[in-house]
Design a protein around this motif. Structure first.
Motif, short mmCIF file in Angstrom:
data_model
loop_
_atom_site.label_atom_id
_atom_site.label_comp_id
_atom_site.label_asym_id
_atom_site.label_seq_id
_atom_site.Cartn_x
_atom_site.Cartn_y
_atom_site.Cartn_z
N THR A 36 27.55 41.03 108.13
CA THR A 36 26.90 41.10 109.44
C THR A 36 26.26 39.77 109.81
O THR A 36 26.15 38.86 108.97
N THR A 49 38.23 53.07 113.52
CA THR A 49 37.79 52.05 114.45
C THR A 49 37.75 52.64 115.85
O THR A 49 38.45 53.60 116.15
N SER A 52 34.56 49.59 120.22
CA SER A 52 33.41 48.72 120.08
C SER A 52 32.78 48.72 118.68
O SER A 52 31.85 47.98 118.44
N TYR A 53 33.26 49.53 117.75
CA TYR A 53 32.65 49.56 116.43
C TYR A 53 33.65 49.94 115.34
O TYR A 53 34.73 50.44 115.62
N SER A 55 33.87 52.22 111.79
CA SER A 55 33.22 53.30 111.04
C SER A 55 33.49 53.12 109.56
O SER A 55 34.64 52.94 109.15
N ASN A 74 28.34 53.26 111.57
CA ASN A 74 29.07 52.61 112.65
C ASN A 74 28.48 51.22 112.85
O ASN A 74 27.28 51.08 113.09
N GLU A 75 29.32 50.21 112.74
CA GLU A 75 28.88 48.83 112.88
C GLU A 75 29.56 48.22 114.10
O GLU A 75 30.78 48.19 114.20
N SER A 76 28.75 47.74 115.04
CA SER A 76 29.27 47.16 116.28
C SER A 76 29.97 45.83 116.01
O SER A 76 29.53 45.06 115.14
N TYR A 77 31.03 45.53 116.75
CA TYR A 77 31.77 44.29 116.53
C TYR A 77 30.94 43.06 116.88
O TYR A 77 31.19 41.98 116.35
N THR A 78 29.95 43.20 117.75
CA THR A 78 29.11 42.05 118.10
C THR A 78 28.20 41.65 116.94
O THR A 78 27.69 40.53 116.93
N ASN A 79 28.02 42.52 115.97
CA ASN A 79 27.17 42.25 114.82
C ASN A 79 27.97 41.84 113.58
O ASN A 79 27.40 41.56 112.54
N ARG A 159 41.67 45.65 115.29
CA ARG A 159 41.75 47.09 115.58
C ARG A 159 43.20 47.55 115.76
O ARG A 159 43.59 48.62 115.31
#
Length: 164
Positions: A36, A49, A52-53, A55, A74-79, A159
């Motif tokens: 991250t 997937t 936007s995130y 899993s 769930n981890e957002s792609y922006t992070n 993705r």
């Protein structure tokens, strides 16, 4: 003959039935490591997937099932700065490829050689175990790394390749 075909058809499709549960059981294929923006490491199993995130199931393959009590992260792609994937069954695939390459001198010698593969058999005494060991090492340690950097287009290409 017609009765045999009908009997086979009935027996073959007799097991067809409606789905028992409302959720689909998906067999996971990848171990995942997510790095991250804050420098944290999230590791587990790629559960899916979205647009936007990602899993992630934070357990192991043998613990995974669709109705697990452990919540999915769930981890957002922006992070996300980077993702590493390791495919399930890589060790077995590596061993089989290495063994195939190790046994190749016997096969090539017996097909194309004048001495029915005797020379290839002597060479394979060394190349078969060596190929099996090297294949096992490569298969168990190979990972694919994807650099995201919080970029949406890179996440979209990831993705498309690994959509569940």
């Amino acid at each position: 003959m017609k009765n045999i075909f009908i009997g086979f058809f009935v027996l073959f499709f007799l097991n067809a039935s409606a789905q028992d549960g409302s959720t689909l059981s998906i067999t996971p294929k990848y171990k995942i490591w997510i790095y991250t923006q804050q420098g944290n490491l999230v590791k587990g199993i790629l559960a899916g997937t979205s647009s936007s995130y990602v899993s992630v199931y934070p357990g192991k393959f043998r613990e995974y099932n669709g109705n697990s009590k452990i919540s999915i992260l769930n981890e957002s792609y922006t992070n996300i700065t980077a993702i590493q994937l390791h495919k399930r069954g890589g060790l077995l695939k590596g061993v089989l490829i290495g063994a195939g390459i190790g046994i190749a001198p016997v096969l090539i010698g017996s097909i194309f050689g004048p001495s029915t593969g005797e020379g290839g058999a002597y060479v394979s005494l060394l190349t078969f175990p060596l190929g099996t060991i090297i294949g096992a090492i490569i298969g168990s340690s190979s990972k694919k790394k994807f650099i995201m950097g919080g970029d949406g287009s890179r996440f979209l290409s990831f993705r498309k390749k690994h959509k569940l």
